[in-house]
Design a protein around this motif. Structure first.
Motif, PDB file in Angstrom:
ATOM      1  N   ILE A 108       0.846  -1.206   0.000  1.00  0.00           N
ATOM      2  CA  ILE A 108       0.000   0.000   0.000  1.00  0.00           C
ATOM      3  C   ILE A 108       0.878   1.251   0.000  1.00  0.00           C
ATOM      4  O   ILE A 108       0.621   2.209  -0.742  1.00  0.00           O
ATOM      5  N   MET A 109       1.933   1.234   0.809  1.00  0.00           N
ATOM      6  CA  MET A 109       2.832   2.385   0.875  1.00  0.00           C
ATOM      7  C   MET A 109       3.577   2.581  -0.442  1.00  0.00           C
ATOM      8  O   MET A 109       3.764   3.707  -0.893  1.00  0.00           O
ATOM      9  N   ARG A 110       3.986   1.458  -1.066  1.00  0.00           N
ATOM     10  CA  ARG A 110       4.657   1.568  -2.362  1.00  0.00           C
ATOM     11  C   ARG A 110       3.704   2.157  -3.405  1.00  0.00           C
ATOM     12  O   ARG A 110       4.108   2.981  -4.233  1.00  0.00           O
ATOM     13  N   GLY A 111       2.454   1.733  -3.348  1.00  0.00           N
ATOM     14  CA  GLY A 111       1.478   2.271  -4.292  1.00  0.00           C
ATOM     15  C   GLY A 111       1.224   3.749  -4.077  1.00  0.00           C
ATOM     16  O   GLY A 111       1.128   4.521  -5.038  1.00  0.00           O
ATOM     17  N   ARG A 112       1.158   4.157  -2.794  1.00  0.00           N
ATOM     18  CA  ARG A 112       0.927   5.574  -2.488  1.00  0.00           C
ATOM     19  C   ARG A 112       2.090   6.430  -2.962  1.00  0.00           C
ATOM     20  O   ARG A 112       1.905   7.510  -3.536  1.00  0.00           O
ATOM     21  N   PHE A 113       3.313   5.938  -2.715  1.00  0.00           N
ATOM     22  CA  PHE A 113       4.483   6.673  -3.169  1.00  0.00           C
ATOM     23  C   PHE A 113       4.555   6.682  -4.699  1.00  0.00           C
ATOM     24  O   PHE A 113       4.943   7.685  -5.313  1.00  0.00           O
ATOM     25  N   GLY A 114       4.168   5.567  -5.306  1.00  0.00           N
ATOM     26  CA  GLY A 114       4.187   5.486  -6.766  1.00  0.00           C
ATOM     27  C   GLY A 114       3.292   6.519  -7.422  1.00  0.00           C
ATOM     28  O   GLY A 114       3.614   7.037  -8.500  1.00  0.00           O
ATOM     29  N   LEU A 115       2.172   6.849  -6.771  1.00  0.00           N
ATOM     30  CA  LEU A 115       1.277   7.869  -7.333  1.00  0.00           C
ATOM     31  C   LEU A 115       1.971   9.227  -7.401  1.00  0.00           C
ATOM     32  O   LEU A 115       1.808   9.965  -8.377  1.00  0.00           O
ATOM     33  N   THR A 116       2.741   9.565  -6.352  1.00  0.00           N
ATOM     34  CA  THR A 116       3.443  10.851  -6.380  1.00  0.00           C
ATOM     35  C   THR A 116       4.524  10.861  -7.457  1.00  0.00           C
ATOM     36  O   THR A 116       4.744  11.878  -8.114  1.00  0.00           O
ATOM     37  N   VAL A 117       5.191   9.715  -7.653  1.00  0.00           N
ATOM     38  CA  VAL A 117       6.212   9.626  -8.702  1.00  0.00           C
ATOM     39  C   VAL A 117       5.566   9.743 -10.077  1.00  0.00           C
ATOM     40  O   VAL A 117       6.111  10.398 -10.982  1.00  0.00           O
ATOM     41  N   ASP A 118       4.397   9.122 -10.251  1.00  0.00           N
ATOM     42  CA  ASP A 118       3.695   9.209 -11.536  1.00  0.00           C
ATOM     43  C   ASP A 118       3.341  10.652 -11.872  1.00  0.00           C
ATOM     44  O   ASP A 118       3.427  11.063 -13.044  1.00  0.00           O
ATOM     45  N   ARG A 119       2.956  11.420 -10.861  1.00  0.00           N
ATOM     46  CA  ARG A 119       2.633  12.830 -11.108  1.00  0.00           C
ATOM     47  C   ARG A 119       3.871  13.591 -11.566  1.00  0.00           C
ATOM     48  O   ARG A 119       3.797  14.447 -12.450  1.00  0.00           O
ATOM     49  N   ILE A 120       5.019  13.276 -10.945  1.00  0.00           N
ATOM     50  CA  ILE A 120       6.260  13.933 -11.356  1.00  0.00           C
ATOM     51  C   ILE A 120       6.586  13.592 -12.800  1.00  0.00           C
ATOM     52  O   ILE A 120       6.941  14.465 -13.601  1.00  0.00           O
ATOM     53  N   VAL A 121       6.465  12.310 -13.150  1.00  0.00           N
ATOM     54  CA  VAL A 121       6.762  11.880 -14.520  1.00  0.00           C
ATOM     55  C   VAL A 121       5.865  12.597 -15.513  1.00  0.00           C
ATOM     56  O   VAL A 121       6.324  13.106 -16.550  1.00  0.00           O
ATOM     57  N   ASP A 122       4.565  12.667 -15.204  1.00  0.00           N
ATOM     58  CA  ASP A 122       3.621  13.335 -16.109  1.00  0.00           C
ATOM     59  C   ASP A 122       3.993  14.809 -16.285  1.00  0.00           C
ATOM     60  O   ASP A 122       4.028  15.319 -17.419  1.00  0.00           O
TER      61      ASP A 122
END
Length: 585
Positions: free
Chosen positions: A219-233
Motif C-alpha cells: 500500500i505504501m509503495r502504491g501511495r508513493f508510486g502515485l506521487t512519482v507518476d505525477r512527477i513523470v507526467d
C-alpha cells in the motif's frame, strides 16, 4: 508580496566580481569573432594566387592567437561565474535554514518536512544552475552575436545579403513570447510535484517501522508510486515543451544559413561578391547558430528557475507569527514567579477556545501541578508561556514582565521545557543531554543523567555516553528516551522547569525516584509539572485541575482529595487501575 528579492540581492552584492567575469567572456568572444574574417581574407589571398609561406604562417599565428586568447579568457570567466553560483547555493541554504528556525509552530503544523527540504534541495539548485549557466551563456551569446554583426558590417559583405540571410531570425522573439510562460508554468508544476514526493518520502521513512509491523508495504509503495507518476507526467509535459522550443531556435538559425548559402552562392557565381566574402558570411552565420542555441537553453533554464525563484522568494517572505518587539527587553536572571490573569486563547483558524478565563499564580520557588483529561488545555498553557503561540497581551507575566515584551531568546533560555515525546537527535547520548550547553563538564552531564534515572542504563551500553543514537533516538526504549530528555532539561538548570507529562513512559518506581530527586534539586526553584498520573503531582505546592480549557479545581493533593470533583474521580480510577494491574501480576 515577494520580498526579499533573493537573486537580485545576491547579484547586487557581487556585481564587481560578476562584471569582471562578464568582461573576460566578452573580450574572449570579441576576439573569437575575428576567426571568420581571417579565414575569409586567407581564402581571397588563395584565390588571387598570392599564397605564400608568409601568408600561411601569418594566418596560422593569427588563428592560434585567437584560440589561446579565447580559451584563457573564456575559461577564467566561466570558472568565476560557476564559483559564484556555488557560493549562491551555500549562502541561500544557510539563509533558508535560518528562516526555518524563525518560523512558528503554526507554520510547521501546516507544512511537512518534505516540502521544506524541496526548497533547500530542488529550488536552490535550479536557481543556481540558472545564474551559473545563464550569465555564462547569455554573455557568450549576446557578445558573440553583436561582435559577429559588427564584423559583418565592417567587412565587404553586401548589406542586402546580410539582411536577407537574417529574415528567419526575426521569428525568434515571437517564439520566446509564445513558449516562455508555458515553460514557466510547467516548471512550477514539476517543482510542486517534487515537493509533494519529498514530503511523502519523508513521512514514509519516518513511519517505516509502523509500516512493517502492519505489513502494508504494498500500500505504501502504491501511495508513493502515485506521487512519482505525477512527477513523470509533469516532467514529460515540460520536456515536450522545452524540447520543441530548443529545437526551433537552431532550426531558424539553420534556415538563415540556407538562405545565405543559396543567395550568397548565387552572388558569388555571378561575381557580385568574392569567394572570401562568401566563406566569411557562411562562417559568421554558423557562429550565430550556436549562440541562438545557447539563448534557447538560457531562456528555457530561466523559465524553470523563475518558478523555483518565486517559490523561494515566497517562502522567505513569510513573516513569523511570533515576533519580538523592536524594544523587547531581556528577562532578569532571578525572575521565576508566574502570574496568569484572564487568559483565554483559541488556536489560529479555530473559533473554539482552548483555554478560557485562566487565573493562577506560581510563587517563586514553588511547584505547580497541572492535571486534566486529554485535550483539556494543559500543553496549550505551556506553549503560551514559552510563546510558541502568542497569548493576549498582559495575560502572562514572569516576575513583573509581560512575556510578549521579552526577547524570545531570554524567555526560552529562562525555561527548561521537557516535552512528553522526548525528541532526541541522531548524535551521542552525551550530546543529547548537553544540548543546551555543548561545553558542559562531564560531571554535570553524569549528574543530570543520575537525577533522571538514566545513568545506569547508559553505562550498560558498550560506548557509554558516547553511544550514538539512531534517528529520533530509536536506539533507546520509550522510557529511556523520556529519561534522556529529562536529563537534558535538568542539565539546563533554568530558573523555571516545565515537565510536560515527561514521566508517562516510565514505571512507578522510576517515577518515584525521579520526582524525589526533583524535589531535592529544585528546592527553592519554580517548577511546573503536567501529568496524567496523580502520583507525579502529590508533592506539588498547588495542583490545578483543567477541564475543557477552564480551571475547575485548585488546591493541594489533600485539599482536592477532600472535595468531590474531577481530581478525586481521576485518583479513584487510577487507584483501581493500579490494583487491577497488581492483581494480574
Amino acid at each position: 508580496m515577494q520580498s526579499p528579492r533573493l537573486l537580485a540581492g545576491y547579484l547586487r552584492a557581487n556585481w564587481p566580481i560578476y562584471a569582471m567575469a562578464v568582461l573576460a567572456i566578452a573580450v574572449a568572444n570579441v576576439v573569437q569573432s575575428y576567426y571568420p574574417r581571417v579565414l575569409g581574407d586567407f581564402t581571397d589571398t588563395l584565390q588571387a594566387g598570392g599564397i605564400s609561406r608568409k601568408a600561411i604562417v601569418d594566418a596560422s599565428l593569427a588563428l592560434l592567437a585567437i584560440g589561446l586568447t579565447f580559451g584563457i579568457l573564456a575559461g577564467l570567466g566561466q570558472f568565476v561565474i560557476m564559483w559564484l553560483g556555488r557560493r549562491f547555493e551555500f549562502v541561500t541554504r544557510r539563509k533558508l535554514f535560518a528562516h526555518f528556525t524563525g518560523l512558528s509552530e503554526h507554520y510547521y503544523s501546516k507544512n511537512g518536512v518534505g516540502r521544506l527540504l524541496s526548497y533547500v534541495m530542488n529550488d536552490v539548485t535550479s536557481v543556481r544552475e540558472s545564474i551559473s549557466m545563464g550569465v555564462n551563456h547569455t554573455t557568450n551569446a549576446v557578445i558573440l552575436i553583436v561582435s559577429v554583426m559588427a564584423m559583418m558590417i565592417a567587412s565587404s559583405i553586401p548589406v542586402h545579403l546580410m539582411l536577407v540571410s537574417m529574415i528567419p531570425l526575426l521569428v525568434i522573439p515571437w517564439v520566446v513570447v509564445l513558449f516562455g510562460p508555458r515553460i514557466r508554468q510547467r516548471s512550477l508544476n514539476v517543482q510542486e510535484s517534487l515537493a509533494k514526493m519529498t514530503e511523502t518520502a519523508e513521512e514514509q521513512f519516518g513511519g517505516i517501522r509502523v509500516t512493517k509491523k502492519f505489513a502494508v508495504e504494498p500500500i505504501m509503495r502504491g501511495r508513493f508510486g502515485l506521487t512519482v507518476d505525477r512527477i513523470v507526467d509533469n516532467q514529460l509535459r515540460l520536456v515536450r515543451m522545452s524540447s520543441l522550443f530548443q529545437a526551433l531556435l537552431p532550426f531558424l538559425g539553420g534556415l538563415s544559413l540556407i538562405v545565405a548559402i543559396a543567395y550568397g552562392g548565387y552572388l558569388a557565381i555571378h561575381g557580385s561578391i568574392t569567394i572570401g566574402s562568401f566563406v566569411s558570411l557562411t562562417l559568421y552565420l554558423r557562429m550565430i547558430v550556436n549562440p541562438l542555441q545557447q539563448i534557447g537553453n538560457v531562456i528555457n533554464t530561466m523559465q524553470r528557475s523563475r518558478a523555483s525563484l518565486e517559490r523561494l522568494n515566497g517562502f522567505l517572505s513569510i513573516v513569523p507569527d511570533i515576533r519580538e518587539d523592536a524594544d523587547a527587553k531581556t528577562l532578569p536572571p532571578g525572575a521565576s514567579g508566574i502570574r496568569i490573569r484572564n487568559l483565554s486563547f483559541a488556536y489560529p483558524g479555530s473559533d473554539q477556545e482552548a483555554l478560557r478565563n485562566i487565573d493562577l499564580t506560581v510563587e517563586p520557588g514553588k511547584t505547580l501541578g497541572i492535571i486534566g483529561k486529554t485535550g483539556s488545555g494543559k500543553t496549550t498553557l505551556v506553549k503560551l508561556l514559552l510563546r510558541v503561540y502568542d497569548p493576549p497581551a498582559g495575560t502572562i507575566r514572569i516576575g513583573d514582565d509581560d512575556v510578549r515584551a521579552l526577547t524570545l531568546e531570554s524567555l526560552r533560555k529562562h525555561i527548561a521545557y521537557v516535552p512528553q515525546d522526548g525528541f532526541l537527535f541522531s548524535t551521542t547520548i552525551r550530546d543529547n543531554i548537553a544540548f543546551s550547553d555543548r561545553g558542559a563538564e562531564e560531571d554535570r552531564v553524569h549528574e543530570a543523567a543520575k537525577r533522571a534515572q538514566i545513568y545506569d542504563n547508559v553505562l550498560d551500553f558498550p560506548d557509554g555516553f558516547a553511544t550514538k543514537l539512531g534517528e529520533r533516538g530509536i536506539t533507546l526504549s520509550g522510557g529511556q528516551r523520556q529519561r534522556t530528555s529529562l536529563a537534558r532539561g535538568f542539565l539546563k538548570d533554568a530558573p523555571i522547569l516545565v515537565l510536560d507529562d515527561s514521566v508517562s513512559a516510565v514505571d512507578a518506581v522510576t517515577e518515584t525516584n525521579v520526582i524525589g530527586k526533583l524535589r531535592e534539586q529544585r528546592r527553592g526553584r519554580t517548577t511546573i509539572i503536567i501529568a496524567h498520573r496523580i502520583s507525579a503531582l502529590k508533592h506539588a505546592d498547588e495542583i490545578v485541575v483543567l477541564d475543557k480549557g477552564t480551571i475547575v479545581q485548585k488546591g493541594t493533593h489533600e485539599q482536592l482529595m477532600a472535595q468531590e470533583g474531577l481530581y478525586a474521580s481521576l485518583y479513584a480510577i487510577q487507584e483501581e487501575g493500579t490494583r487491577y494491574a497488581e492483581g494480574k501480576s
